[in-house]
Scaffold this motif. Structure first.
Motif, PDB file in Angstrom:
ATOM      1  N   THR A  84     -33.477 -31.564  10.356  1.00 32.80           N
ATOM      2  CA  THR A  84     -33.807 -31.902  11.829  1.00 32.80           C
ATOM      3  C   THR A  84     -33.209 -31.399  12.794  1.00 32.80           C
ATOM      4  N   ILE A  85     -31.565 -31.632  12.599  1.00 36.28           N
ATOM      5  CA  ILE A  85     -30.558 -31.152  13.707  1.00 36.28           C
ATOM      6  C   ILE A  85     -30.838 -29.528  13.749  1.00 36.28           C
ATOM      7  N   LEU A  86     -31.134 -28.988  12.664  1.00 34.91           N
ATOM      8  CA  LEU A  86     -31.238 -27.434  12.826  1.00 34.91           C
ATOM      9  C   LEU A  86     -32.418 -26.943  13.554  1.00 34.91           C
ATOM     10  N   ASP A  87     -33.531 -27.680  13.316  1.00 36.34           N
ATOM     11  CA  ASP A  87     -34.724 -27.436  14.220  1.00 36.34           C
ATOM     12  C   ASP A  87     -34.508 -27.871  15.486  1.00 36.34           C
ATOM     13  N   TYR A 103     -35.639 -33.208  26.839  1.00 31.49           N
ATOM     14  CA  TYR A 103     -35.933 -32.664  25.653  1.00 31.49           C
ATOM     15  C   TYR A 103     -35.523 -33.752  24.500  1.00 31.49           C
ATOM     16  N   TYR A 104     -34.169 -34.147  24.693  1.00 32.22           N
ATOM     17  CA  TYR A 104     -33.534 -35.037  23.727  1.00 32.22           C
ATOM     18  C   TYR A 104     -34.736 -36.569  23.738  1.00 32.22           C
ATOM     19  N   GLU A 105     -35.199 -36.902  24.802  1.00 37.54           N
ATOM     20  CA  GLU A 105     -35.608 -38.029  25.163  1.00 37.54           C
ATOM     21  C   GLU A 105     -37.053 -37.953  24.224  1.00 37.54           C
ATOM     22  N   ALA A 106     -37.814 -36.911  24.400  1.00 36.91           N
ATOM     23  CA  ALA A 106     -39.011 -36.736  23.634  1.00 36.91           C
ATOM     24  C   ALA A 106     -38.767 -36.633  22.143  1.00 36.91           C
ATOM     25  N   GLU A 107     -37.514 -36.301  21.794  1.00 37.60           N
ATOM     26  CA  GLU A 107     -37.383 -36.438  20.333  1.00 37.60           C
ATOM     27  C   GLU A 107     -37.464 -37.828  19.848  1.00 37.60           C
ATOM     28  N   GLN A 108     -36.450 -38.645  20.648  1.00 38.43           N
ATOM     29  CA  GLN A 108     -36.555 -40.226  20.666  1.00 38.43           C
ATOM     30  C   GLN A 108     -37.807 -40.966  20.644  1.00 38.43           C
ATOM     31  N   GLU A 109     -38.670 -40.238  21.254  1.00 39.68           N
ATOM     32  CA  GLU A 109     -40.198 -41.056  21.378  1.00 39.68           C
ATOM     33  C   GLU A 109     -40.814 -40.482  19.991  1.00 39.68           C
ATOM     34  N   LYS A 110     -40.458 -39.297  19.336  1.00 43.16           N
ATOM     35  CA  LYS A 110     -41.183 -38.836  18.019  1.00 43.16           C
ATOM     36  C   LYS A 110     -40.711 -40.195  17.144  1.00 43.16           C
ATOM     37  N   PHE A 170     -35.630 -42.839   6.634  1.00 42.11           N
ATOM     38  CA  PHE A 170     -35.267 -44.062   7.380  1.00 42.11           C
ATOM     39  C   PHE A 170     -33.715 -43.717   7.527  1.00 42.11           C
ATOM     40  N   ILE A 171     -32.899 -43.493   6.686  1.00 44.49           N
ATOM     41  CA  ILE A 171     -31.412 -43.001   6.575  1.00 44.49           C
ATOM     42  C   ILE A 171     -31.258 -42.079   7.739  1.00 44.49           C
ATOM     43  N   ALA A 172     -31.960 -40.922   7.439  1.00 48.45           N
ATOM     44  CA  ALA A 172     -31.752 -39.769   8.243  1.00 48.45           C
ATOM     45  C   ALA A 172     -32.092 -39.936   9.766  1.00 48.45           C
ATOM     46  N   TYR A 173     -33.141 -40.703   9.886  1.00 53.76           N
ATOM     47  CA  TYR A 173     -33.602 -40.712  11.160  1.00 53.76           C
ATOM     48  C   TYR A 173     -32.594 -41.650  12.006  1.00 53.76           C
ATOM     49  N   GLN A 175     -29.332 -41.890  11.647  1.00 50.95           N
ATOM     50  CA  GLN A 175     -28.359 -41.170  12.161  1.00 50.95           C
ATOM     51  C   GLN A 175     -28.764 -40.027  13.146  1.00 50.95           C
ATOM     52  N   PHE A 176     -29.956 -39.677  13.098  1.00 54.04           N
ATOM     53  CA  PHE A 176     -30.313 -38.527  14.052  1.00 54.04           C
ATOM     54  C   PHE A 176     -30.644 -39.323  15.298  1.00 54.04           C
ATOM     55  N   ASP A 177     -31.257 -40.718  15.452  1.00 53.61           N
ATOM     56  CA  ASP A 177     -31.228 -41.472  16.672  1.00 53.61           C
ATOM     57  C   ASP A 177     -29.908 -41.521  16.944  1.00 53.61           C
ATOM     58  N   GLN A 178     -28.554 -41.860  16.474  1.00 54.98           N
ATOM     59  CA  GLN A 178     -27.427 -41.997  16.878  1.00 54.98           C
ATOM     60  C   GLN A 178     -27.085 -40.411  17.613  1.00 54.98           C
ATOM     61  N   TYR A 179     -27.253 -39.362  16.875  1.00 60.12           N
ATOM     62  CA  TYR A 179     -26.957 -37.966  17.492  1.00 60.12           C
ATOM     63  C   TYR A 179     -27.716 -37.698  18.834  1.00 60.12           C
ATOM     64  N   LEU A 180     -28.932 -37.888  18.948  1.00 48.24           N
ATOM     65  CA  LEU A 180     -29.734 -37.897  20.278  1.00 48.24           C
ATOM     66  C   LEU A 180     -29.054 -38.741  21.368  1.00 48.24           C
ATOM     67  N   LYS A 181     -28.673 -39.920  21.027  1.00 46.99           N
ATOM     68  CA  LYS A 181     -28.211 -40.949  21.999  1.00 46.99           C
ATOM     69  C   LYS A 181     -26.799 -40.202  22.377  1.00 46.99           C
ATOM     70  N   LYS A 182     -26.003 -39.844  21.568  1.00 48.84           N
ATOM     71  CA  LYS A 182     -24.702 -39.228  21.716  1.00 48.84           C
ATOM     72  C   LYS A 182     -24.853 -37.988  22.741  1.00 48.84           C
ATOM     73  N   GLN A 183     -25.898 -37.116  22.615  1.00 50.82           N
ATOM     74  CA  GLN A 183     -26.039 -36.082  23.328  1.00 50.82           C
ATOM     75  C   GLN A 183     -26.579 -36.215  24.522  1.00 50.82           C
ATOM     76  N   ILE A 184     -27.171 -37.272  24.681  1.00 47.76           N
ATOM     77  CA  ILE A 184     -27.824 -37.846  26.130  1.00 47.76           C
ATOM     78  C   ILE A 184     -26.673 -38.357  26.776  1.00 47.76           C
ATOM     79  N   GLU A 185     -25.786 -39.084  26.170  1.00 44.85           N
ATOM     80  CA  GLU A 185     -24.666 -39.623  26.881  1.00 44.85           C
ATOM     81  C   GLU A 185     -23.851 -38.663  27.317  1.00 44.85           C
ATOM     82  N   ASN A 186     -23.548 -37.554  26.458  1.00 37.15           N
ATOM     83  CA  ASN A 186     -22.674 -36.408  26.750  1.00 37.15           C
ATOM     84  C   ASN A 186     -23.205 -35.912  28.281  1.00 37.15           C
TER      85      ASN A 186
END
Length: 281
Positions: A84-87, A103-110, A170-173, A175-186
């Motif tokens: 998912t990160i690669l994509d 772009y990142y917020e759209a992924e959070q919506e998905k 569930f486990i992957a997503y 972690q992925f949600d945390q990644y998205l939040k971090k990117q948005i915070e940055n």
């Protein structure tokens, strides 16, 4: 092979995989490259896991449920996460911060839509329920009343149950949600200016690594759904320090001849003494 022995081998396989993935982070900061390298390592581990399990006969139903509900998803979730990160990162637009934020917020919506579509089973998972485990985490068994994957009949029945893949998602997503939040915070930080941390680590760096590693293995961060290297990066940033080659330090801690957890023992002794002194005042 006795199942308990098999489980020990699986745990070692997983621990070795995590160590190798963390080393990838040490060598590269580009998440596209990190994901590609990690996926190669994960694929190799999953193939090994499949060889170990496909012809294995579990000694009890509970052992089979434990593998497909707890152990296998830890491997598959890593594959889903880095895929998912690669994509995400390979299709990221070369645009400004506002566009990237959307772009990142759209992924959070998905992700939200996914959880809505799987709300019934997600509730079962979050409640740590078990009344359906004998149907959905056992090979060649399923419950037609529950939502099944469209590709269910294409799965390898020797290595798959009807719902272990959903647990992995569930486990992957998470972690992925945390990644998205971090990117948005940055992105927000770079716009508003980063706040300087008022804290700086003033004890030994080896002690800090020992403390962080202990908390990481207790799954104190994100319920364990995060890589050690990400935790270390956060700690370094928050405490204005550089922990260097922390893998080498952890290896040295493991090979101490005496007092493996020297710093943790010092912290415990100091705190206990403080409480004793406080009671006598």
């Amino acid at each position: 092979m006795v199942t308990k022995t098999l489980f020990r081998k699986i745990k070692k396989l997983h621990d070795d995989l995590e160590l190798k993935i963390n080393e990838v982070y040490d060598d590269d900061q580009d998440m596209v490259k990190v994901s590609e390298k990690s996926l190669i390592l994960i694929d190799e581990s999953i193939r090994t896991l499949k060889e170990m399990i496909s012809k294995h006969h579990f000694e009890s139903l509970s052992e089979e449920v434990y593998f497909f509900k707890k152990l296998k998803p830890e491997f598959i979730s890593k594959f889903i996460y880095y895929s998912t990160i690669l994509d995400l990162e390979s299709h990221k637009p070369a645009a400004g911060k506002k566009v990237l934020k959307k772009y990142y917020e759209a992924e959070q919506e998905k992700l939200k839509n996914f959880y809505v579509s799987q709300s019934e089973f997600y509730s079962y998972y979050k409640r740590n329920a078990s009344y359906l485990d004998h149907k959905i985490f056992v090979r060649n068994s399923y419950d037609l009343k529950m939502k099944l994957s469209f590709g269910f009949y294409n799965f390898d029945v020797s290595f798959t149950t009807s719902h272990d893949h959903l647990i992995a998602r569930f486990i992957a997503y998470q972690q992925f949600d945390q990644y998205l939040k971090k990117q948005i915070e940055n992105l927000i930080d770079t716009v508003n200016g980063k706040a300087i941390s008022p804290l700086a680590w003033s004890a030994s760096k080896v002690g800090l690594i020992e403390l962080v590693y202990a908390l990481y293995h207790m799954r104190c961060f994100n319920g364990g759904n995060i890589e050690l290297s990400e935790v270390v990066k956060f700690v370094e940033k928050s405490l204005d320090t550089d922990l260097g080659n922390f893998h080498k330090t952890i290896f040295e801690i493991r090979n101490r001849k005496q007092e493996l957890t020297k710093f943790l023992q010092l912290v415990s002794d100091n705190l206990n003494q403080h409480f004793v002194n406080s009671e006598s005042e």
